[in-house]
Design a protein around this motif. Structure first.
Motif, mmCIF file in Angstrom:
data_model
loop_
_atom_site.group_PDB
_atom_site.id
_atom_site.type_symbol
_atom_site.label_atom_id
_atom_site.label_comp_id
_atom_site.label_asym_id
_atom_site.label_seq_id
_atom_site.Cartn_x
_atom_site.Cartn_y
_atom_site.Cartn_z
ATOM 1 N N ILE A 59 36.746 31.265 47.988
ATOM 2 C CA ILE A 59 35.835 30.198 47.570
ATOM 3 C C ILE A 59 34.611 30.747 46.848
ATOM 4 O O ILE A 59 33.879 30.003 46.199
ATOM 5 C CB ILE A 59 35.391 29.339 48.780
ATOM 6 N N CYS A 60 34.380 32.046 46.983
ATOM 7 C CA CYS A 60 33.220 32.657 46.334
ATOM 8 C C CYS A 60 33.455 32.784 44.830
ATOM 9 O O CYS A 60 34.584 32.980 44.372
ATOM 10 C CB CYS A 60 32.942 34.031 46.914
ATOM 11 N N ALA A 61 32.382 32.674 44.071
ATOM 12 C CA ALA A 61 32.472 32.829 42.619
ATOM 13 C C ALA A 61 32.765 34.280 42.260
ATOM 14 O O ALA A 61 32.372 35.204 42.977
ATOM 15 C CB ALA A 61 31.166 32.386 41.970
ATOM 16 N N LYS A 62 33.464 34.470 41.150
ATOM 17 C CA LYS A 62 33.738 35.830 40.696
ATOM 18 C C LYS A 62 32.428 36.515 40.310
ATOM 19 O O LYS A 62 31.537 35.890 39.738
ATOM 20 C CB LYS A 62 34.683 35.798 39.493
ATOM 21 N N PRO A 63 32.298 37.800 40.602
ATOM 22 C CA PRO A 63 31.046 38.494 40.267
ATOM 23 C C PRO A 63 30.910 38.656 38.758
ATOM 24 O O PRO A 63 31.915 38.642 38.023
ATOM 25 C CB PRO A 63 31.223 39.853 40.946
ATOM 26 N N PRO A 64 29.705 38.786 38.255
ATOM 27 C CA PRO A 64 29.508 39.014 36.819
ATOM 28 C C PRO A 64 30.225 40.284 36.385
ATOM 29 O O PRO A 64 30.312 41.253 37.138
ATOM 30 C CB PRO A 64 27.988 39.153 36.678
ATOM 31 N N TYR A 65 30.720 40.272 35.167
ATOM 32 C CA TYR A 65 31.397 41.466 34.645
ATOM 33 C C TYR A 65 30.895 41.740 33.232
ATOM 34 O O TYR A 65 30.922 40.864 32.371
ATOM 35 C CB TYR A 65 32.909 41.278 34.627
ATOM 36 N N GLU A 66 30.451 42.978 32.996
ATOM 37 C CA GLU A 66 29.879 43.351 31.705
ATOM 38 C C GLU A 66 30.674 44.440 30.989
ATOM 39 O O GLU A 66 30.359 44.780 29.856
ATOM 40 C CB GLU A 66 28.446 43.850 31.896
ATOM 41 N N GLY A 67 31.674 45.002 31.651
ATOM 42 C CA GLY A 67 32.348 46.161 31.080
ATOM 43 C C GLY A 67 31.569 47.428 31.373
ATOM 44 O O GLY A 67 30.576 47.413 32.106
ATOM 45 N N PRO A 68 31.998 48.556 30.821
ATOM 46 C CA PRO A 68 31.318 49.835 31.088
ATOM 47 C C PRO A 68 29.981 49.934 30.357
ATOM 48 O O PRO A 68 29.899 50.413 29.231
ATOM 49 C CB PRO A 68 32.317 50.881 30.585
ATOM 50 N N VAL A 69 28.943 49.496 31.020
ATOM 51 C CA VAL A 69 27.609 49.457 30.414
ATOM 52 C C VAL A 69 26.952 50.832 30.422
ATOM 53 O O VAL A 69 26.309 51.241 29.449
ATOM 54 C CB VAL A 69 26.714 48.441 31.151
ATOM 55 N N MET A 70 27.129 51.584 31.509
ATOM 56 C CA MET A 70 26.390 52.823 31.713
ATOM 57 C C MET A 70 27.245 54.070 31.532
ATOM 58 O O MET A 70 26.755 55.178 31.713
ATOM 59 C CB MET A 70 25.787 52.833 33.115
ATOM 60 N N ASP A 71 28.521 53.924 31.219
ATOM 61 C CA ASP A 71 29.387 55.091 31.101
ATOM 62 C C ASP A 71 30.301 54.949 29.897
ATOM 63 O O ASP A 71 30.537 53.843 29.386
ATOM 64 C CB ASP A 71 30.196 55.326 32.378
ATOM 65 N N GLY A 72 30.817 56.071 29.436
ATOM 66 C CA GLY A 72 31.687 56.070 28.272
ATOM 67 C C GLY A 72 32.364 57.411 28.115
ATOM 68 O O GLY A 72 32.352 58.254 29.013
ATOM 69 N N CYS A 73 32.971 57.619 26.957
ATOM 70 C CA CYS A 73 33.597 58.908 26.677
ATOM 71 C C CYS A 73 33.688 59.116 25.183
ATOM 72 O O CYS A 73 33.679 58.161 24.404
ATOM 73 C CB CYS A 73 34.984 59.016 27.319
ATOM 74 N N THR A 74 33.754 60.370 24.774
ATOM 75 C CA THR A 74 34.147 60.689 23.417
ATOM 76 C C THR A 74 35.664 60.640 23.349
ATOM 77 O O THR A 74 36.348 60.627 24.373
ATOM 78 C CB THR A 74 33.664 62.090 23.008
ATOM 79 N N ALA A 75 36.201 60.611 22.151
ATOM 80 C CA ALA A 75 37.654 60.624 21.988
ATOM 81 C C ALA A 75 38.004 61.413 20.742
ATOM 82 O O ALA A 75 37.530 61.095 19.646
ATOM 83 C CB ALA A 75 38.201 59.198 21.879
#
Length: 302
Positions: free
Chosen positions: A155-171
């Motif tokens: 019954i609880c609302a889904k938590p906010p989701y922003e994607g990887p805001v503080m982390d990443g990688c080179t490729a």
């Protein structure tokens, strides 16, 4: 057809001088090594955690990514802020590339679109389930806890989701197709070809102080300057020290700018090189190598 050179991948080799996080007092020097080959080439991978508190880097080696045209894929993903984005890319980027409608006839366009697609995929909520399993920072710990709570209390609302805001990688990825080497790179990992014992760079180290990179960053409203407190290197707003990454969405959230105009962009430089009889091997490695060795020194060391 000229035989392709050997491939050497080095994710996860990190010098003590280049980490913004707290470091281990004694490096973890255990190495993971693997190798493989098919009828046209062979490869080897080696990774070491070093002074980092956890291993943040990942790789992918797929000898037979596609049968027609025959294509092999190799990628090094140098993570920062945690391992979530690098592991996600190592699992998904080559599969997204193979599915792209232009993969067969225009690999350059397919690589460019696939790098950008990885940011798009990670903005989708369904990617959060996987990313939080990899963890590595407070954002993913909190999101994992919140999603678990919702699972038990629907019954609880889904938590906010922003994607990887503080982390990443080179490729830095390489396709070997027929007589061609095709390199896609976003970040400061590097691909080097040894041709007749001479190092040939097949990628650019994308740092914030490069003129075109700096112009884009400043046009997006950020500042580039040397950070004396953090290694005397150029950083964006005293933060990240590279100018192209996958992830790091806090630098990519200006709604008035396209993905190619954001302070950080996932858009890769793509180069191609024909294989010759003088070609010996390729090295694909993260900046843990290139911060302490030149391209020629790495070739000579081999």
């Amino acid at each position: 057809m000229v035989s392709p050179p050997q491939i050497h991948l080095f994710p996860g080799l990190v010098p003590i001088s280049n980490s913004a996080m707290s470091l281990l007092s004694v490096p973890d020097t255990r190495k993971t090594t693997e190798s493989g080959e098919n009828e046209t080439l062979e490869y080897a991978v080696s990774a070491m955690q070093g002074y980092r508190p956890s291993m943040e880097d990942a790789h992918a080696a797929v000898l037979n990514l596609n049968a027609s045209p025959a294509t092999s894929f190799f990628g090094v993903y140098d993570g920062h802020g945690g391992p979530a984005v690098s592991k996600y890319c190592a699992r998904h980027l080559h599969n997204e590339l193979r599915k792209h409608q232009q993969f067969r006839d225009d690999p350059r366009a397919a690589l460019e679109r696939t790098f950008l697609r990885m940011d798009e995929k990670m903005r989708e909520r369904k990617a959060g389930w996987e990313l939080c399993k990899y963890g590595g920072n407070e954002q993913w710990t909190d999101y994992k806890h919140a999603t678990r709570f919702v699972r038990f209390l629907p019954i609880c609302a889904k938590p906010p989701y922003e994607g990887p805001v503080m982390d990443g990688c080179t490729a830095c990825v390489v396709l070997i197709r027929g007589n061609q080497i095709i390199v896609g790179n976003a970040g400061d990992s590097r691909c080097v070809l040894s041709r007749n014992n001479q190092a040939i760079a097949l990628s650019t180290d994308f740092k914030p102080n490069l003129p075109a990179e700096r112009e884009r960053i400043e046009n997006a409203g950020y500042h580039v300057a040397i950070s004396e407190a953090r290694g005397n290197i150029y950083r964006i707003d005293d933060g990240i020290a590279i100018s192209r990454t996958i992830g790091d969405l806090r630098y990519k959230n200006n709604p008035e700018l396209s993905p190619l105009q954001q302070a950080l962009t996932a858009f890769p430089e793509v180069r191609s090189e024909n294989i010759t009889h003088d070609d010996q091997f390729l090295i694909i490695a993260c900046d843990g190598i290139w911060d302490v060795m030149s391209s020629q020194e790495a070739v000579d060391f081999r």
